[in-house]
Scaffold this motif. Structure first.
Motif, PDB file in Angstrom:
ATOM      1  N   VAL A  18     -28.440 -38.264   7.194  1.00  0.00           N
ATOM      2  CA  VAL A  18     -27.059 -38.388   6.715  1.00  0.00           C
ATOM      3  C   VAL A  18     -26.874 -37.597   5.421  1.00  0.00           C
ATOM      4  CG1 VAL A  18     -25.228 -40.012   6.129  1.00  0.00           C
ATOM      5  CG2 VAL A  18     -27.046 -40.728   7.690  1.00  0.00           C
ATOM      6  N   LEU A  19     -26.000 -36.593   5.475  1.00  0.00           N
ATOM      7  CA  LEU A  19     -25.769 -35.780   4.288  1.00  0.00           C
ATOM      8  C   LEU A  19     -24.687 -36.405   3.427  1.00  0.00           C
ATOM      9  CD1 LEU A  19     -25.877 -32.163   5.775  1.00  0.00           C
ATOM     10  CD2 LEU A  19     -27.749 -33.575   4.927  1.00  0.00           C
ATOM     11  N   VAL A  20     -25.014 -36.608   2.150  1.00  0.00           N
ATOM     12  CA  VAL A  20     -24.040 -37.147   1.202  1.00  0.00           C
ATOM     13  C   VAL A  20     -23.937 -36.179   0.021  1.00  0.00           C
ATOM     14  CG1 VAL A  20     -24.589 -39.528   1.876  1.00  0.00           C
ATOM     15  CG2 VAL A  20     -25.720 -38.552  -0.121  1.00  0.00           C
ATOM     16  N   GLY A  21     -22.865 -36.317  -0.753  1.00  0.00           N
ATOM     17  CA  GLY A  21     -22.691 -35.449  -1.925  1.00  0.00           C
ATOM     18  C   GLY A  21     -21.230 -35.094  -2.115  1.00  0.00           C
ATOM     19  N   VAL A 111     -29.637 -37.765   2.619  1.00  0.00           N
ATOM     20  CA  VAL A 111     -29.991 -36.522   1.907  1.00  0.00           C
ATOM     21  C   VAL A 111     -28.823 -36.160   0.989  1.00  0.00           C
ATOM     22  CG1 VAL A 111     -30.578 -34.070   2.146  1.00  0.00           C
ATOM     23  CG2 VAL A 111     -31.359 -35.711   3.872  1.00  0.00           C
ATOM     24  N   TRP A 112     -29.060 -36.153  -0.306  1.00  0.00           N
ATOM     25  CA  TRP A 112     -28.026 -35.757  -1.275  1.00  0.00           C
ATOM     26  C   TRP A 112     -28.053 -34.241  -1.460  1.00  0.00           C
ATOM     27  CZ3 TRP A 112     -28.506 -36.658  -7.277  1.00  0.00           C
ATOM     28  CH2 TRP A 112     -27.358 -36.144  -7.903  1.00  0.00           C
ATOM     29  N   LEU A 113     -26.970 -33.612  -1.080  1.00  0.00           N
ATOM     30  CA  LEU A 113     -26.826 -32.168  -1.306  1.00  0.00           C
ATOM     31  C   LEU A 113     -26.174 -32.014  -2.672  1.00  0.00           C
ATOM     32  CD1 LEU A 113     -25.482 -30.278   1.836  1.00  0.00           C
ATOM     33  CD2 LEU A 113     -27.741 -30.172   0.781  1.00  0.00           C
ATOM     34  N   ARG A 114     -26.928 -31.494  -3.623  1.00  0.00           N
ATOM     35  CA  ARG A 114     -26.451 -31.421  -5.006  1.00  0.00           C
ATOM     36  C   ARG A 114     -26.148 -29.972  -5.368  1.00  0.00           C
ATOM     37  NH1 ARG A 114     -30.784 -33.667  -9.160  1.00  0.00           N
ATOM     38  NH2 ARG A 114     -31.886 -31.853  -8.358  1.00  0.00           N
ATOM     39  N   ALA A 115     -24.977 -29.780  -5.984  1.00  0.00           N
ATOM     40  CA  ALA A 115     -24.599 -28.412  -6.381  1.00  0.00           C
ATOM     41  C   ALA A 115     -23.921 -28.457  -7.748  1.00  0.00           C
ATOM     42  CB  ALA A 115     -23.654 -27.808  -5.347  1.00  0.00           C
ATOM     43  N   PRO A 116     -24.085 -27.410  -8.564  1.00  0.00           N
ATOM     44  CA  PRO A 116     -23.454 -27.403  -9.879  1.00  0.00           C
ATOM     45  C   PRO A 116     -21.931 -27.276  -9.796  1.00  0.00           C
ATOM     46  CG  PRO A 116     -24.804 -25.433  -9.559  1.00  0.00           C
ATOM     47  CD  PRO A 116     -24.898 -26.224  -8.312  1.00  0.00           C
ATOM     48  N   LEU A 117     -21.268 -27.699 -10.863  1.00  0.00           N
ATOM     49  CA  LEU A 117     -19.803 -27.750 -10.890  1.00  0.00           C
ATOM     50  C   LEU A 117     -19.152 -26.420 -10.479  1.00  0.00           C
ATOM     51  CD1 LEU A 117     -17.219 -29.328 -11.551  1.00  0.00           C
ATOM     52  CD2 LEU A 117     -17.538 -28.732 -13.955  1.00  0.00           C
ATOM     53  N   HIS A 157     -32.375 -40.961  -0.212  1.00  0.00           N
ATOM     54  CA  HIS A 157     -33.827 -40.889  -0.047  1.00  0.00           C
ATOM     55  C   HIS A 157     -34.373 -39.529  -0.486  1.00  0.00           C
ATOM     56  CE1 HIS A 157     -32.644 -43.872   3.208  1.00  0.00           C
ATOM     57  NE2 HIS A 157     -33.471 -44.558   2.453  1.00  0.00           N
ATOM     58  N   ILE A 158     -33.546 -38.500  -0.281  1.00  0.00           N
ATOM     59  CA  ILE A 158     -33.997 -37.119  -0.544  1.00  0.00           C
ATOM     60  C   ILE A 158     -32.882 -36.391  -1.302  1.00  0.00           C
ATOM     61  CG2 ILE A 158     -34.493 -34.889   0.599  1.00  0.00           C
ATOM     62  CD1 ILE A 158     -35.622 -36.508   2.970  1.00  0.00           C
ATOM     63  N   THR A 159     -33.255 -35.551  -2.268  1.00  0.00           N
ATOM     64  CA  THR A 159     -32.259 -34.726  -2.962  1.00  0.00           C
ATOM     65  C   THR A 159     -32.601 -33.254  -2.751  1.00  0.00           C
ATOM     66  OG1 THR A 159     -31.924 -36.402  -4.657  1.00  0.00           O
ATOM     67  CG2 THR A 159     -31.247 -34.170  -5.224  1.00  0.00           C
ATOM     68  N   VAL A 160     -31.595 -32.476  -2.394  1.00  0.00           N
ATOM     69  CA  VAL A 160     -31.816 -31.038  -2.189  1.00  0.00           C
ATOM     70  C   VAL A 160     -30.729 -30.264  -2.929  1.00  0.00           C
ATOM     71  CG1 VAL A 160     -31.851 -29.167  -0.474  1.00  0.00           C
ATOM     72  CG2 VAL A 160     -32.933 -31.347   0.054  1.00  0.00           C
ATOM     73  N   ASP A 161     -31.133 -29.276  -3.698  1.00  0.00           N
ATOM     74  CA  ASP A 161     -30.149 -28.457  -4.408  1.00  0.00           C
ATOM     75  C   ASP A 161     -29.543 -27.435  -3.464  1.00  0.00           C
ATOM     76  OD1 ASP A 161     -29.984 -29.415  -7.113  1.00  0.00           O
ATOM     77  OD2 ASP A 161     -32.114 -28.926  -7.230  1.00  0.00           O
ATOM     78  N   SER A 162     -28.208 -27.413  -3.491  1.00  0.00           N
ATOM     79  CA  SER A 162     -27.484 -26.489  -2.612  1.00  0.00           C
ATOM     80  C   SER A 162     -26.614 -25.629  -3.521  1.00  0.00           C
ATOM     81  CB  SER A 162     -26.629 -27.324  -1.661  1.00  0.00           C
ATOM     82  OG  SER A 162     -25.485 -26.651  -1.236  1.00  0.00           O
ATOM     83  N   ASP A 163     -27.251 -24.707  -4.237  1.00  0.00           N
ATOM     84  CA  ASP A 163     -26.464 -23.902  -5.181  1.00  0.00           C
ATOM     85  C   ASP A 163     -26.475 -22.441  -4.810  1.00  0.00           C
ATOM     86  OD1 ASP A 163     -29.134 -23.680  -5.922  1.00  0.00           O
ATOM     87  OD2 ASP A 163     -28.897 -24.839  -7.748  1.00  0.00           O
TER      88      ASP A 163
END
Ligand code: S3P
Length: 188
Positions: A18-21, A111-117, A157-163
């Motif tokens: 499950v993708l969250v963010g 899975v947290w898709l994290r990206a900068p502002l 559960h998991i963090t992935v940078d998507s920048d």
């Protein structure tokens, strides 16, 4: 030649990923590609809500209410989690609800898709389909949301940078982290 892709079985994925963010993090784009790579069905809960109600997300906010949207979103996520191994892209506000978070953490691999502002702002500026961002300055709304929501997303559960990485690299990073997560958790 047709070849059956069962990478998800080889990795041992037995529940939904499950993708969250945040809005603009790339959940739908990355989710679609990830599903293809793993050999799993792709589900977008915003699309499910839109189909169920019979109109766009913007119209749901406009003619019903955000509260109504959140109820339908919770239903869609609970239904999607029943489908079994799959890739689910959720709306940015969903994981903020304690009820949604609990369902996702129990029934899936979050899975947290994290990206900068700046990356989020650039991506959301391409479309005007997000009612929350029509309420004021997009960058300011997203900046505020980052402050409010990161403590929730951190529970994934998991963090992935998507920048700056390409979709290809983000998808491969998710696959690697899923493998590590499953190995670690099956060894417990
Ligand atoms: C929202 C995010 C949107 C959509 C709705 C509300 C939010 O999904 O669910 O417009 O509250 O963050 P995306 O994250 O796919 O843009």
């Amino acid at each position: 030649m047709y070849s059956f892709n069962n990478l998800y079985e080889k990795i041992g994925i037995n529940k939904p990923v499950v993708l969250v963010g945040m809005m603009g993090a790339g959940k739908t784009t990355i989710g679609f590609r990830l599903a293809k790579k793993l050999g799993l069905p792709f589900i977008d809960t915003d699309e499910m809500v839109s189909k169920t109600v019979g109109c766009s997300i913007s119209d749901i906010f406009k003619y019903q209410s955000e509260q109504y949207f959140r109820e339908k979103e919770l239903e869609a996520i609970i239904n999607a989690l029943q489908i079994g191994p799959s890739v689910i892209a959720t709306g940015g506000g969903s994981f903020i609800s304690d009820e949604v978070m609990a369902e996702v953490l129990k029934g899936g691999i979050a899975v947290w898709l994290r990206a900068p502002l700046d990356v989020l702002v650039e991506r959301v500026s391409r479309k005007n389909t997000r009612p929350i961002l029509e309420r004021g300055d997009k960058k300011e709304i997203l900046r505020q949301q980052m402050e409010d929501k990161y403590t929730k997303y951190e529970n994934a559960h998991i963090t992935v940078d998507s920048d700056i990485l390409t979709h290809y690299h983000v998808v491969n990073t998710i696959v690697t982290k899923l493998q590590q997560y499953i190995l670690k958790n099956s060894a417990l």
